[in-house]
Each structure stands twice: as C-alpha cells, then as structure tokens.
Design a protein around this motif. Sequence first.
Motif, PDB file in Angstrom:
ATOM      1  N   SER A   1     -11.348  -5.732  11.211  1.00  0.00           N
ATOM      2  CA  SER A   1     -12.234  -5.859  10.049  1.00  0.00           C
ATOM      3  C   SER A   1     -13.683  -6.040  10.459  1.00  0.00           C
ATOM      4  O   SER A   1     -14.598  -5.545   9.783  1.00  0.00           O
ATOM      5  N   GLU A   2     -13.927  -6.715  11.603  1.00  0.00           N
ATOM      6  CA  GLU A   2     -15.302  -6.914  12.066  1.00  0.00           C
ATOM      7  C   GLU A   2     -15.927  -5.598  12.501  1.00  0.00           C
ATOM      8  O   GLU A   2     -17.101  -5.331  12.258  1.00  0.00           O
TER       9      GLU A   2
ATOM     10  N   ARG B   1     -16.696  -3.617   9.315  1.00  0.00           N
ATOM     11  CA  ARG B   1     -17.819  -4.204   8.571  1.00  0.00           C
ATOM     12  C   ARG B   1     -19.157  -3.875   9.255  1.00  0.00           C
ATOM     13  O   ARG B   1     -20.101  -3.430   8.596  1.00  0.00           O
ATOM     14  N   ARG B   2     -19.217  -4.066  10.549  1.00  0.00           N
ATOM     15  CA  ARG B   2     -20.472  -3.857  11.278  1.00  0.00           C
ATOM     16  C   ARG B   2     -20.972  -2.427  11.146  1.00  0.00           C
ATOM     17  O   ARG B   2     -22.134  -2.174  10.810  1.00  0.00           O
TER      18      ARG B   2
ATOM     19  N   GLU C   1     -21.890  -1.517   7.311  1.00  0.00           N
ATOM     20  CA  GLU C   1     -23.121  -2.141   6.828  1.00  0.00           C
ATOM     21  C   GLU C   1     -24.352  -1.508   7.462  1.00  0.00           C
ATOM     22  O   GLU C   1     -25.365  -1.295   6.787  1.00  0.00           O
TER      23      GLU C   1
ATOM     24  N   PHE D   1     -17.414  -3.417   0.017  1.00  0.00           N
ATOM     25  CA  PHE D   1     -16.544  -3.635   1.178  1.00  0.00           C
ATOM     26  C   PHE D   1     -15.482  -4.678   0.840  1.00  0.00           C
ATOM     27  O   PHE D   1     -15.798  -5.759   0.318  1.00  0.00           O
TER      28      PHE D   1
ATOM     29  N   ALA E   1     -12.059  -6.430   2.777  1.00  0.00           N
ATOM     30  CA  ALA E   1     -11.281  -6.454   4.023  1.00  0.00           C
ATOM     31  C   ALA E   1     -10.737  -7.845   4.239  1.00  0.00           C
ATOM     32  O   ALA E   1     -11.192  -8.824   3.637  1.00  0.00           O
TER      33      ALA E   1
END
Length: 773
Positions: free
Chosen positions: A620-621, A624-625, A628, A641, A643
């Motif tokens: 998920s990280e 997301r990174r 974004e 988003f 997650a």
Amino acid sequence: MKVLGRIGYGLALGLIGCGLNLAALEVLPGVHLLLGPLLVLITAVLLGPVSGGVTGAVAGLATLRLWHHPWGALNLALEGLFVGALRRRLTPLVADALYWLMSPLYFFLTYYLVEGIPAEGVLVAGVKQAVNGLLAALVLQVLLLIPRVRRRLRPLLPPPLAEVSIGRTFSSALTLGAVVPLLVLGGAEGRERYDSQLRQVEEENLHAARVVANEVESSIEHVRHGVGQLARTLSQGLTAGGQLPGQHYIEGELDALVTYSPEVHHAYVGNPEGLALAFSPRHDLAGRAMAGSDFSDRTYVRLVQQARGPIVSDVLSGRSHSPGPLVAAVAPIRQDERYAGYVVAAMDLPRLRQHAHAQVQDSDRRIRVTDAHGGVVFDSALTGLEPLRTITGTPLARALENVTSGGTGSYSSEEEGLPVLRVGQLHHFGMVTVPTLGWRVVVEQPGTRLQREVERAYFSLLGTMVLATGAAVLLALVFTRTIVAPVQAVSDAAARQVAGERMARASEAAQDAPHELSQLAETFDRMTGQLSRQMEAIERTSREKDAFLSIASHELKTPLTALKAHVQLLRRKLGGEHGERLDNVSRQVDRVTRLVNQLLDASQLGLEQLPLQRTRLDLSEVVRRVAEELVAASPLHTLAFTARPLLGDFDELRLEQVVHNLVSNAIKYNPTGGVIEVELQEVAGREAELRVSDRGIGLRVEDEEQLFGRFERGDRRELTGISGIGVGLYVSREIVRRHGGHISLRSREGGGAVATVRLPLAPLEQRSVAPAS
C-alpha cells in the motif's frame, strides 16, 4: 424459465402428444407404435423434468383408450421426469435406456400385482413400451444432431448434446438407419405371416363347419324320412274308425325305426292329445315304463296337428331317455283330413357331437350348432347334459349378425378386459347355415395360435433389430476410427504446434486415411511448415530488434545520465528565468530517461533477461507514493485513494513501474481532468487486488487484449496527440506475470477504463501444491 411456464409448455405439448398417441401405428396385429413418447422426450430434454413429466401425463391419457388402465400414462410421466432429470449428465438414449433397465419393478408392481395381468402379458407390454421409448430417444438424438436443428435449439440444448462428436453422430445415424427399415420391413413381413396364418385358420374353420353342416342336414333328412315313412305306414293301418293299430304292432315299427336309423336316439307314437301310446325303448333311464307319458306340453304336439308332412322341432329339454337337450322330428298320422296322432323320433345328438369332435380332434376348435332363434342345438365343448343354452346377446351373436353363410369373422372373448394380449383374446370363426332349418354351424378357435405367431414375429423382429443395432454400432466405430483418427492427428499436431513443438506433423498418422483426410493432413503439414519458417524469421528479427534496443538503450542511458548531472549543476548556479528553463530541460531529460528505461525493459523481457529482486514490503505504501506523486504533478486531476496495509514479497522498483504506468495512463487518457480512483484491497485466496479507474476516453472491446502487446497503442482518432510508444502495458503485464499475478483492462460503465492487477501475497514458491502424503 419459471416453473409455471414449464408446466404450461408441458400441458400444450402434452395435448399434441395425446393426439399423436391416438394415431398409433400398428406394426403388427396388437403391437402399436406410439408417437407420443417422442414429444415427451423432446420436452424433457429441452425444458427439463417438470415439463417432461407434465407432457408425459397428458400424452399418456390416450393409452387409457388403448389399454384400459392408467399405468401406461403414469409410465410416460415417469419416463419424462427421469430423462429430464438426467438430461444434463446423459444423452437421451442412454438416460432412457437406464430408465427401462429399472422399469421391470414398476411393471411388476402395477401390471402384475395391481391389475393381475399374466406374466406373459406383462412381459409383452413392457417390451412394447420399452421399444416405443428407446426408438423415440434414438430419433430425438439423431434430430438434435442435425446442424439446422441445433442452430435453432442451441440455447435449450443440455451439455451432453451441446458438444457433438463424430462417433456419436455416426453411431446414432447408422443405428436409426438400420432400425427403421427393419421395423418397416419386419412389420410388413410379420403382418403377411399373420394374415397367412389367419387365412389358414379361417379355411380350417369353414371346412369343419361345412362337414358338420352336411352331416347335420343329412341326419335331419334321414330322421325326417324315417318318421314320415312310419307315419304313412301307420296311416295306412288305421281302422275305419280312425283308430291306430295295436300297441305291439306300433312298438315293432318303432323298434325297427330306432334299430335301422343310427341318427335316431328314441321314438314314440302319440295320440292327438299328446299321450304316448308306444315307446322304443320301452323304459326310461330309471326303469319306468314310458308308454302313457303325457307330452301335451310340447310345442311340436300343437304344431304337428296342422302339418301335412314331417317337421323338426326347436331344441328342447330331454326327458327320461336323454337328460340333455333334444331335437325331434315329428310327422302327423292322418286319414284324409282326419288327424289320428303323430310319430316322434329324437335325433341322436351325442352321435352328432362325436362327429363334431372328430372334426376338431384334439385341437382348441369348438363347434356349435344353433337354431334360428339362437338356441344351442349342441356344443362340442359340452357334455350334452347341461341345461339348454342360448347365444343371444353374446359377442358371438353380435358378430354373426354381420356374417353370411360361408363367411368368417371374429369376436373378443373379453370385451371389458385388459387387452394386453389383444390377438389372443380374439376368437376366429367360420359359419355355414343349414338351409332347411335355418340352423347355423359355427366352428371357432381362439387366437392363441395367432398370438404366438405375432409374439414370435415380434420378438424375432426385436432380435433382428438388436443384431442390426450392434452391427451399426460396430460399423460406426470402424468408420469413426477411420475418420476421426486422421482428424485427431491434425488436432494433436496443431496442439503441439501451439505448445511450441514446431516439428509436429500430422501426415504420418493419416497415411492410411481416406484421400480427402490424407490431403487435409498434408495441407496442414505444408501450412505449419510455412508458418514455422515465418515464425523463425519473425523471432530472429524480434531477437535482433531486442538486441538492438538493448544496446541502443544502454548507449542512450550514459549521455542522458551525464546530461542530467550537468543540468543539475547549472541549475544550482543559475536562477530566475534561466532556472525555470533548466527545470523544463530536467523534466524532459527525465521523460526521455523513462522512455529509454521502458525500451530497455521491453528488450530485456524479449530476451528473457529481466530479473526480480524481491523484498518484504507494504504494497500500500508503494502504491500511495507513486499515485500521489503522479496526480500531484497533474493540476487537472484529483486522487481518490483507498487502501489497507498489505505485506508481501515483491520487487519494489518493478511494482513502482507498474503503478506508474497504470496511473500515468489514467491521467494521460483522461485529458479533461477528473478523479483518478486507486483502490487496493485483499481478496479471497490471499491475493492483493489493485484497481486504477478513470473517466477518460474508454476502450473498445477489441482493444482490451491487444493493448498488452509490444508497441501497441490502438488506432483510434482520440489517441492523436497523446504521447507514448506502446510498451508500458506490455512491460507491466510481464512484471505482474513474473510475480505470479494477472493484469486485465476493461471498459468502465458510463465511460472510462479500469485496470485491475492481482498479485499473490505469498511468495510463488510457497504457493506451489504440497506433495501428496
């Protein structure tokens, strides 16, 4: 289709089936071929057990008229239910054969125990209905193999009929082609044999009737002549006062009549009042003297008073000398117009009965002589001691109304019975009249002999059909092997080609096949040879292209890295307007670098040289990174988003590349701006599902798989002006595939597209199948 709809269809088709059953075809006498079961099985196979059962119950109503009991209708309903219940597992013929293998228990409980039909009748009825059902199933199976029929009924076809094999087609068609002509020809031959046997039976009956009629007429004529002669003698011996001669004289004449006339059983002379003056023999069976007995109650005593010559009485009850029925010849004794008495001679009916028995011998024929009123003069089946009988109102009497002398006919002995053995219940007769008296001589015999002939012909026909079916199946297997083996060889060769075996060929397996199939295999081999050479050329070109791209990408990365470094140095030294220009140059260098990296990845994937470096991370990280960063750089778009933390063993850089490609595509193909939806969740089977959705230009159905090819971007006008070289999705798919996952692309309802990635959360080696214990 709902249950009520199926019931409605079943009722409608059942009425049609009932009409078809009423038009039953008589293959042999008493053996009917019902057409209704075909409609019952069609309904069961196409619409299911509910419709099949209803159709069978309604269509079976016609059997009530044929068989006089409800078990045939129930049997049709059960057959429809059974075949309909198995339609998704078995073909109609196999399902119906299985039903009839289980049916003996049904016939035993209903026909034998409930109705009391003999075992032979139960067997015949069961075989008849089984042949009806199996023949209907065979016809149905062949009909549903016809291409035009299949096209119309394809949505209704159950799985066993949806896929058609050559073997099943051949075996069904050949079996039907063998059975139907045999049924027609065998039925025609059986009917001819039956008709021949029936003609023989009728000729035998008529011959025996003529012989007995001649004997009866001869006996009556002799007796009439005897009593007439004696009456004239006694008339001549009357006194002047009209008195009869003395008793001893009369007895002597009577003894002479009885002695020299074998047709006469006993005789007597009576006075005008009906009293017996003299008898021969003198005493009855109990030893009592018969002279003086009063016979005034006899009808012939009144009739002979007006007679001018001998007459024959109707059948009457015997007295004294004969306890059974009698027929008497009576002659008046007259002197001119003066009536002085009468002479009676009783016919020897036991003698006639013995003569009749000699005609039938030990056969099952029966001879009956009846008078004009239907009274039985004598019956070969009786002892002669029974009370007087009549045939009035019997089936025989009704049948005789339609027959003239020298004619033949038949009647059923059990008009209200259960006509399972119809032929055996018929009695065939021949009738000849005795003109002088209006008597009828009827010789009859039951149809058991014809029934045996019909059964013999029917079971012989069934045996021939079974042999023909076996031969047809064997022939179908041979044909199937001859035809299917070469076709299967072509199919196997094609499958091996698909699996990568470029040298797979089919002509060797089709050497002994028919010319057309051998030519097909040779043509296939030539085609695959050409395709193999072309594929080798394409692969060689692709490898050369991948090698070129790999070299070019490596060569381009070095000056791009240096250019990036120099731009960064200049950016630190310069500011203002020059700094903004250097920032733009830096972004373009990054863009070119990404394109070069994609080209390098695509070439390495083509050369099978792209490695994975797995580490434990939170997916998920990563998502997301990347999402974004990309959406933040696009002022027209916003990010939605969703997650949750999902841990797994992944190559972080490669999955960043996948997320980057999908999110950048969503932004790129949604030029008017909007929400980019990114959702990451865990689904069943310990898999992570990533979905990237947009409201852009969307996809065509034909583009959904094509866009995963290398250098594929589609050919739509909307793509004009959108940059890209068409390798992003290809690289993404290969990265996901090497992680053991799957990626798909589909259009979104209301516009836009959805890209879905599924990745296993456990490493690939941990997801392998455990060895068997």
